[in-house]
Design a protein around this motif. Structure first.
Motif, short mmCIF file in Angstrom:
data_model
loop_
_atom_site.label_atom_id
_atom_site.label_comp_id
_atom_site.label_asym_id
_atom_site.label_seq_id
_atom_site.Cartn_x
_atom_site.Cartn_y
_atom_site.Cartn_z
N HIS A 71 64.92 18.68 73.07
CA HIS A 71 65.20 19.09 74.45
C HIS A 71 64.96 18.01 75.50
O HIS A 71 65.03 18.31 76.70
CB HIS A 71 64.37 20.33 74.79
N HIS A 75 66.83 15.86 76.70
CA HIS A 75 67.96 15.74 77.64
C HIS A 75 68.05 16.94 78.58
O HIS A 75 68.79 16.90 79.56
CB HIS A 75 69.27 15.57 76.88
N ASP A 76 67.29 18.01 78.29
CA ASP A 76 67.30 19.20 79.16
C ASP A 76 66.17 19.16 80.20
O ASP A 76 66.12 20.00 81.09
CB ASP A 76 67.11 20.48 78.33
N ASN A 128 65.89 8.70 76.12
CA ASN A 128 66.59 9.79 76.82
C ASN A 128 66.55 9.63 78.33
O ASN A 128 66.90 10.58 79.06
CB ASN A 128 65.98 11.13 76.41
N ASN A 129 66.11 8.45 78.80
CA ASN A 129 65.97 8.22 80.26
C ASN A 129 65.16 9.33 80.92
O ASN A 129 65.52 9.81 82.01
CB ASN A 129 67.35 8.10 80.93
N LEU A 130 64.12 9.75 80.24
CA LEU A 130 63.27 10.85 80.72
C LEU A 130 62.04 10.26 81.41
O LEU A 130 61.22 9.61 80.77
CB LEU A 130 62.85 11.72 79.53
N ARG A 185 69.68 25.54 81.01
CA ARG A 185 70.99 24.88 80.99
C ARG A 185 72.00 25.63 81.85
O ARG A 185 72.91 25.02 82.42
CB ARG A 185 71.51 24.76 79.55
#
Length: 307
Positions: A20, A22-23, A55-57, A305
């Motif tokens: 998750h 990316h969420d 994930n660029n998180l 989402r």
């Protein structure tokens, strides 16, 4: 929807993060414990950093006082001594810069009420130090329904002052019941907390702290056992308990008896999660901060989402 998730290493948490990442808008990992000399115990995970990076998180690392069993005494000693306060601020700032974290989260608990002014001074100076190096300053605040300087758990936290020295305030609107059985965060309780919070802190700075876990109280015990959503469901299934969704609290509950001891369980699920989301619009809040990744009803991701 801006959704920030607290993170601590626990069974399944890494898998959940991989699935998750990316969420999630921001990851807030439980990584840096304060020590009695104003230094930090580094409990960061390279694996988690790698997943976040891929994930660029963004990571807002938590600075907490759970590295010592004497949590209350430790934080009092640090906050009440100006020299130690400044040492701690310097170490937090250095850590943020060295690791290239865009933000920091202060999550102090069991702060003695008499340290209210010390906590205010700490946050004012920390805010100044972190702003000098262009970092985002955030704080986790215990739920309050009024300003009560004598409250044993939340008295040190003066929303109106702390709100001035943070970019984002995560109001932990849960643990409504702990020593006695009851909802984790009934909708009425959350409203009461937000009714007060928005009078003391600009609503654009507020993220609603949301729980995704449950508690299991054994009759006669003062402390509940923490359950993840899946554990709450499994326990009910294994013991043939009927889960009831309490419409007033907007939360799920059930009881069971084992070894002649009655247990009461309350837990958060996708339905109770969904029930709280309209409050973001009603109170003009910036988003949610969820405790914690790995404990949640998987259906919550469909809600996030879809929002």
């Amino acid at each position: 929807m801006d959704n920030k998730w607290y993170f601590d290493i626990a069974p399944g948490a890494i898998d959940d993060l991989n699935e998750h990442a990316h969420d999630i808008t921001t990851l807030i990992p439980f990584w840096y414990g304060v020590k009695s000399d104003g230094t930090l115990a580094d409990m960061s995970s390279q694996e988690v950093k790698n997943i976040a990076s891929q994930n660029n998180l963004p990571i807002f690392a938590i600075v907490h006082n759970y590295s010592d069993p004497k949590k209350s005494q430790l934080i009092h000693d640090l906050l009440s001594n100006a020299s130690l306060r400044n040492t701690l601020i310097m170490n937090i700032t250095t850590m943020a810069v060295y690791n290239n974290y865009p933000g920091i989260n202060i999550d102090f608990e069991f702060v003695p009420p008499e340290d209210r002014n010390n906590l205010n001074a700490f946050m004012e100076n920390l805010y100044s130090s972190l702003k000098n190096v262009r970092k985002i300053v955030t704080i986790s605040l215990p739920a309050e329904i009024e300003d009560n300087p004598r409250h044993p758990f939340s008295g040190a936290f003066q929303y109106s002052i702390l709100g001035q020295f943070t970019d984002q305030a995560y109001i932990l609107a849960y643990d409504e019941h702990f020593s006695n059985p009851g909802p984790i965060a009934s909708i009425g309780f959350v409203r009461s907390v937000l009714n007060y919070a928005v009078t003391a802190i600009p609503s654009r700075k507020i993220w609603l702290g949301m729980a995704v876990y449950g508690y299991d109280w054994a009759e006669g015990s003062n402390y509940p056992r923490t359950l993840s959503y899946s554990q709450a469901i499994e326990t009910a299934k294994n013991l043939g308990a009927t889960i009831i969704y309490d419409e007033t609290a907007q939360e799920s509950t059930y009881t069971y008896t084992i070894d002649s001891t009655k247990h009461t369980v309350w837990f958060e699920d996708a339905r109770s999660f969904q029930a709280k989301l309209p409050l973001l619009v009603q109170y003009n809040l910036s988003g949610i901060a969820v405790w914690r990744l790995g404990q949640e009803d998987p259906n919550i991701w469909n809600i996030i989402r879809g929002s």
